[in-house]
Design a protein around this motif. Structure first.
Motif, mmCIF file in Angstrom:
data_model
loop_
_atom_site.group_PDB
_atom_site.id
_atom_site.type_symbol
_atom_site.label_atom_id
_atom_site.label_comp_id
_atom_site.label_asym_id
_atom_site.label_seq_id
_atom_site.Cartn_x
_atom_site.Cartn_y
_atom_site.Cartn_z
ATOM 1 N N ASN A 86 0.812 -1.226 0.000
ATOM 2 C CA ASN A 86 0.000 0.000 0.000
ATOM 3 C C ASN A 86 0.843 1.272 0.000
ATOM 4 N N ALA A 87 1.917 1.298 0.753
ATOM 5 C CA ALA A 87 2.758 2.498 0.817
ATOM 6 C C ALA A 87 3.431 2.765 -0.529
ATOM 7 N N THR A 88 3.902 1.709 -1.184
ATOM 8 C CA THR A 88 4.549 1.865 -2.488
ATOM 9 C C THR A 88 3.549 2.343 -3.530
ATOM 10 N N VAL A 89 2.370 1.753 -3.525
ATOM 11 C CA VAL A 89 1.340 2.156 -4.488
ATOM 12 C C VAL A 89 0.931 3.606 -4.256
ATOM 13 N N ALA A 90 0.775 3.994 -2.995
ATOM 14 C CA ALA A 90 0.392 5.382 -2.693
ATOM 15 C C ALA A 90 1.446 6.359 -3.211
ATOM 16 N N ARG A 91 2.710 6.027 -3.005
ATOM 17 C CA ARG A 91 3.795 6.881 -3.479
ATOM 18 C C ARG A 91 3.849 6.896 -5.006
ATOM 19 N N ALA A 92 3.632 5.741 -5.623
ATOM 20 C CA ALA A 92 3.716 5.635 -7.080
ATOM 21 C C ALA A 92 2.567 6.354 -7.786
ATOM 22 N N PHE A 100 -0.983 -0.763 -12.495
ATOM 23 C CA PHE A 100 0.039 -1.465 -11.735
ATOM 24 C C PHE A 100 -0.079 -2.946 -12.074
ATOM 25 N N ILE A 101 1.034 -3.571 -12.392
ATOM 26 C CA ILE A 101 1.084 -4.999 -12.670
ATOM 27 C C ILE A 101 2.060 -5.623 -11.670
ATOM 28 N N HIS A 102 1.624 -6.689 -11.019
ATOM 29 C CA HIS A 102 2.456 -7.357 -10.012
ATOM 30 C C HIS A 102 3.317 -8.436 -10.671
ATOM 31 N N LYS A 103 4.618 -8.442 -10.314
ATOM 32 C CA LYS A 103 5.531 -9.491 -10.781
ATOM 33 C C LYS A 103 5.471 -10.662 -9.815
ATOM 34 N N PRO A 104 5.552 -11.874 -10.302
ATOM 35 C CA PRO A 104 5.601 -12.207 -11.712
ATOM 36 C C PRO A 104 4.251 -11.902 -12.353
ATOM 37 N N PHE A 105 4.287 -11.257 -13.516
ATOM 38 C CA PHE A 105 3.056 -10.767 -14.119
ATOM 39 C C PHE A 105 2.299 -11.879 -14.834
ATOM 40 N N ASP A 106 1.001 -11.714 -14.822
ATOM 41 C CA ASP A 106 0.112 -12.596 -15.575
ATOM 42 C C ASP A 106 0.037 -12.020 -16.989
ATOM 43 N N PRO A 107 0.402 -12.789 -18.010
ATOM 44 C CA PRO A 107 0.382 -12.259 -19.373
ATOM 45 C C PRO A 107 -0.983 -11.684 -19.777
ATOM 46 N N GLY A 108 -2.059 -12.305 -19.329
ATOM 47 C CA GLY A 108 -3.393 -11.794 -19.655
ATOM 48 C C GLY A 108 -3.637 -10.432 -19.049
ATOM 49 N N ASP A 109 -3.171 -10.223 -17.805
ATOM 50 C CA ASP A 109 -3.336 -8.913 -17.161
ATOM 51 C C ASP A 109 -2.577 -7.836 -17.927
ATOM 52 N N LEU A 110 -1.341 -8.134 -18.282
ATOM 53 C CA LEU A 110 -0.540 -7.157 -19.015
ATOM 54 C C LEU A 110 -1.144 -6.893 -20.391
#
Length: 122
Positions: A86-92, A100-110
């Motif tokens: 949450n802190a990283t997302v708020a800053r970003a 925002f895509i979380h690693k390891p990323f889901d190809p469908g999401d990207l």
């Protein structure tokens, strides 16, 4: 089709993203592993979108780089990171990313994020 700049300091991840983008028919206009190269490539190539790792080993902060690219070139970013607390997302959010895509990323999401970024704006 989008013109995409990939900013990722893990070279294998960067190469994987580039291959994925090209397989989807997008044009990769560069890959950067640090802030200076990312900003220079963005200014030179003027991509439609930047895929940005939030944490860059050499420079530390993809958020600052994404904000600088947006301010200088008006190019949006999509953050890709293993650190999406949450802190990283708020800053970003200051860099006004498209997603925002979380690693390891889901190809469908990207792929869905890229399709949304490539949709005509009204």
């Amino acid at each position: 089709m989008l013109r995409v700049l990939v900013v990722e300091d893990e070279i294998l991840v960067q190469m994987g993203l580039i291959c994925f983008l090209e397989a989807l028919g997008h044009q990769v206009c560069g890959g950067a592993a640090n802030a200076a190269d990312a900003v220079a490539l963005a200014e030179e190539q003027r991509p439609d979108l930047v895929l940005m790792d939030i944490r860059l080993a050499a420079d530390g902060d993809g958020v600052t780089v994404a904000q600088e690219i947006r301010d200088r070139c008006d190019i949006p970013s999509v953050f890709i990171s293993a650190n999406l607390d949450n802190a990283t997302v708020a800053r970003a959010r200051r860099a006004r990313p498209l997603a925002f895509i979380h690693k390891p990323f889901d190809p469908g999401d990207l792929q869905r994020v890229l399709e949304g970024a490539d949709a005509p704006r009204s």
